[in-house]
Design a protein around this motif. Structure first.
Motif, short mmCIF file in Angstrom:
data_model
loop_
_atom_site.label_atom_id
_atom_site.label_comp_id
_atom_site.label_asym_id
_atom_site.label_seq_id
_atom_site.Cartn_x
_atom_site.Cartn_y
_atom_site.Cartn_z
N LEU A 19 15.38 68.80 1.48
CA LEU A 19 14.21 67.92 1.36
C LEU A 19 13.26 68.45 0.28
O LEU A 19 12.70 67.68 -0.51
N GLU A 76 11.62 69.12 20.42
CA GLU A 76 12.06 67.75 20.70
C GLU A 76 11.75 66.77 19.57
O GLU A 76 12.21 65.63 19.62
N TYR A 77 11.00 67.20 18.57
CA TYR A 77 10.69 66.29 17.48
C TYR A 77 11.69 66.40 16.33
O TYR A 77 11.71 65.57 15.44
N TYR A 99 17.95 64.69 16.12
CA TYR A 99 18.73 64.08 15.06
C TYR A 99 19.50 65.10 14.25
O TYR A 99 20.02 64.78 13.18
N TRP A 109 -4.74 61.25 21.13
CA TRP A 109 -3.58 60.46 20.73
C TRP A 109 -4.10 59.15 20.14
O TRP A 109 -5.08 58.59 20.62
N THR A 168 7.32 69.93 5.70
CA THR A 168 7.05 68.65 5.06
C THR A 168 6.27 68.75 3.75
O THR A 168 5.69 67.77 3.32
N PRO A 192 -0.68 61.74 7.72
CA PRO A 192 0.31 62.79 8.03
C PRO A 192 1.70 62.46 7.49
O PRO A 192 2.06 61.29 7.36
N TRP A 193 2.45 63.51 7.18
CA TRP A 193 3.84 63.36 6.77
C TRP A 193 4.71 63.69 7.97
O TRP A 193 4.54 64.72 8.61
N LEU A 194 5.67 62.83 8.26
CA LEU A 194 6.59 63.04 9.38
C LEU A 194 7.99 63.29 8.86
O LEU A 194 8.41 62.69 7.87
N GLN A 195 8.69 64.18 9.56
CA GLN A 195 10.11 64.37 9.28
C GLN A 195 10.89 63.56 10.32
O GLN A 195 10.73 63.79 11.52
N CYS A 233 -6.47 71.93 16.34
CA CYS A 233 -6.65 72.16 14.90
C CYS A 233 -7.67 73.24 14.59
O CYS A 233 -7.94 73.52 13.43
N SER A 253 4.69 66.56 25.75
CA SER A 253 5.19 65.47 24.92
C SER A 253 5.20 64.13 25.66
O SER A 253 5.53 63.10 25.08
N HIS A 255 8.38 74.00 12.91
CA HIS A 255 7.78 72.77 12.42
C HIS A 255 8.52 72.30 11.18
O HIS A 255 9.00 73.11 10.40
N PRO A 256 8.62 71.00 10.99
CA PRO A 256 9.33 70.51 9.82
C PRO A 256 8.61 70.91 8.53
O PRO A 256 7.39 70.87 8.47
N PHE A 299 3.50 61.11 24.06
CA PHE A 299 4.20 60.66 22.86
C PHE A 299 5.40 59.79 23.22
O PHE A 299 5.58 58.71 22.65
N PHE A 300 6.19 60.25 24.19
CA PHE A 300 7.39 59.49 24.55
C PHE A 300 7.07 58.27 25.41
O PHE A 300 7.85 57.32 25.47
N ARG A 306 0.32 65.28 12.69
CA ARG A 306 1.61 64.95 13.28
C ARG A 306 1.50 65.04 14.80
O ARG A 306 0.68 65.79 15.33
N PRO A 307 2.39 64.35 15.52
CA PRO A 307 2.28 64.35 16.98
C PRO A 307 2.45 65.72 17.62
O PRO A 307 1.92 65.97 18.70
N GLN A 308 3.18 66.64 16.95
CA GLN A 308 3.43 67.93 17.60
C GLN A 308 2.29 68.92 17.45
O GLN A 308 2.36 70.02 17.98
N ARG A 355 -7.09 75.18 5.30
CA ARG A 355 -8.47 74.81 5.01
C ARG A 355 -9.11 75.76 4.01
O ARG A 355 -10.13 75.45 3.43
N ASP A 387 3.62 69.16 2.43
CA ASP A 387 2.18 68.94 2.28
C ASP A 387 1.38 69.93 3.11
O ASP A 387 0.17 69.88 3.15
#
Lengths: 138, 389
Positions: free
Chosen positions: B138, B123-124, B128, A50, B244, A93-96, A42, A11, B241-242, A14-15, A36-38, B250, B246
């Motif tokens: 959500l 950590e992501y 929070y 990055w 999300t 991408p969708w982020l939480q 793929c 990470s 993983h969140p 990213f940080f 997403r960053p995590q 594939r 979506d």
């Protein structure tokens, strides 16, 4: 219970980005898909690049946490609640992420949002999002 | 129907048993309560450990050791995945009589906040304070925004299931009701749009099932129950993983985690030759009220976006067309670690046998049992029936 984010080898980039005010996402050099960053690989490549995101997007969904906030940097405008949100980045991408700088009742699906950075527990900076019209956030 | 014989033609469920369920079981740990579940399930089947040559569950190896039934076929799996694994093992001739058992006890020692394992540990999302109720919230909010699903629909699911538990003498929350949808909406907010009574509780207990070859199930004390179909969908490991919404793949870009379980259900309907209208009882996983609405859509009981209206008007009441989670589920019956993920199957068996102490659905012949989890990252289903397929 409170959290202080510490980077590790994976990470660290990213940080390093959030420390300098940049939200990094991943992109596959072969299939060009943004992630997403995590996401680390793929299937088309095990070395995703990055890439700096523009840091803007729209609000997809949100949930308002009514328990005691872990850290004051996370709280909504009235200082009492944490809002968890899903943001669709312009890049796809969708982020939480936590939603800050607003009242929960002001949120609407599709609202334009932009990134800012907070440091819960004084650790690494993490991305949060606020409505685009809100000023004064870093 | 597939060509030739049904894949689970040779499989029967012959035992189903829940141990005592309680907020905490002070005289037990997870192994001893799982052993109680195994003993009870075997007694229900009229069998003994000597006849068991396979065990599936998260504590399968320990169970084999303690009950001295080694060497035995052993698979570590949880929930309906474990049930399908056991059935597939019998169908493939890897084992003859398989115990599926699980339990949790001695874990609820920290009661100040949400159960610790429901906080994602990366950590992501950790910094929070993300937790399970908010992850599911959500998903629910998204549905409410997109389709106009009303809070009253979510509250109706919670009230219905909690009332089922309130009438069940074996439930942890026996006689806590009755509840109305208004009661749910008046309970304190946890993760808006979820109120306290929209959320599962936590408790301890165990559950066991016994599966055997259908041709050996004729001498058992009780009628065998059969597996008409099943399926399993995953989008990610739980709470890593969140969720999300979506998240897609594939191979079938039309399927995202918002409809997780659809592919599993399509497979189940194809294997069984049945469809939603053939189902008598819906023993659905109920971690949060909205998840029941989501499952009715994912499995094809109604169109996307119509789930909120679909469950209104008494549809999911015990006397309705699709009675849901008749024992009170994780909201009121019990929520004992991963063991609750086979309790919907145990209840399905009891419904088909007609032996439920409360909320028995008359002439229940086809029961759809499900588990799902991790804010819509996983759904497993199994379709039970009274007739050998």
């Amino acid at each position: 219970m409170s959290f202080r984010v510490e980077r590790d080898e994976l990470s660290s980039p990213f940080f390093e980005g959030t420390d300098g005010g940049t939200l990094l996402i991943r992109r596959c050099p072969n299939c060009a898909q943004a992630y997403r960053p995590q996401v680390e690989g793929c299937g088309d490549s095990d070395s995703l690049r990055w890439e700096a995101a523009k840091g803007v997007g729209t609000l997809v969904s949100w949930a308002v946490d009514h328990s005691t906030p872990l850290d004051n940097s996370l709280t909504s405008l009235d200082g009492s609640k944490v809002i968890f949100g899903i943001i669709e980045l312009d890049e796809g991408p969708w982020l939480q992420v936590p939603i800050v700088g607003c009242d929960p009742s002001s949120l609407e699906e599709g609202m334009e949002m932009r990134v800012c950075f907070i440091r819960p527990g004084g650790g690494e900076a993490i991305p949060a999002f606020a409505p685009r019209h809100v000023g004064g956030l870093t | 129907m597939m060509d030739g014989r049904h894949p689970f033609h040779d499989v029967a469920i012959v035992g189903a048993f829940n141990t005592q369920q309680a907020k905490s079981l002070d005289d037990h740990d997870s192994v001893t309560i799982t052993m109680d579940a195994a003993i009870g399930a075997l007694a229900d089947a009229g069998l003994t450990f000597a006849e068991v040559d396979g065990v599936v569950g998260p504590l399968a190896g320990e169970l084999i050791y303690q009950a001295r039934i080694g060497p035995a076929w052993c698979i570590r799996a949880i929930g309906i995945g474990a049930v399908l694994e056991a059935a597939a093992g019998i169908a493939a001739g890897l084992a003859t009589t398989v115990l599926v058992a699980d339990g949790a006890a001695g874990l609820y020692t920290y009661r100040d906040a949400t159960a610790p394992w429901t906080r994602p540990a990366n950590e992501y999302t950790a910094p929070y304070g993300m937790f399970t109720a908010a992850e599911y919230a959500l998903t629910a909010r998204r549905h409410m925004q997109t389709y106009g699903t009303r809070p009253e629909a979510l509250a109706t699911v919670a009230a219905t299931i909690r009332n089922n538990g309130s009438d069940n003498p074996a439930a942890v929350y026996f006689r806590r009701g009755p509840f109305t949808a208004a009661d749910v909406l008046a309970s304190r907010m946890i993760a808006d749009p979820f109120h306290l009574l929209d959320c599962a509780m936590t408790s301890e207990g165990g559950c066991g099932l016994v599966l055997t070859r259908a041709d050996m199930a004729t001498d058992n004390a009780k009628s065998p129950v059969f597996i008409l179909g099943g399926g399993s969908d995953r989008f990610a490991d739980p709470y890593t993983h969140p969720p999300t919404l979506d998240l897609g793949g594939r191979r079938r870009p039309d399927l995202t985690n918002g409809s997780v379980g659809r592919r599993a259900a399509e497979h189940c309907w194809k294997t069984s030759g049945l469809g939603p209208t053939d189902v008598d009882v819906c023993e659905f996983y109920d971690p949060f009220s909205f998840e029941v609405i989501r499952q009715f859509e994912a499995f094809g009981f109604c169109d996307d976006g119509e789930g909120g209206d679909f469950i209104m008007g008494g549809t999911i009441e015990p006397s309705g067309r699709f009675p849901v989670t008749t024992d009170g589920g994780t909201m009121a019956f019990g929520h004992c670690g991963s063991a609750q993920m086979i309790q919907r199957v145990a209840r399905g068996v009891h419904q088909i046998r007609g032996e439920c102490q409360s909320k028995q659905v008359p002439d229940a012949e086809v029961v759809l049992c499900t588990t799902s989890g991790s804010g819509s990252c996983a759904t497993d289903i199994v379709l039970l029936g009274v007739e050998r397929p």
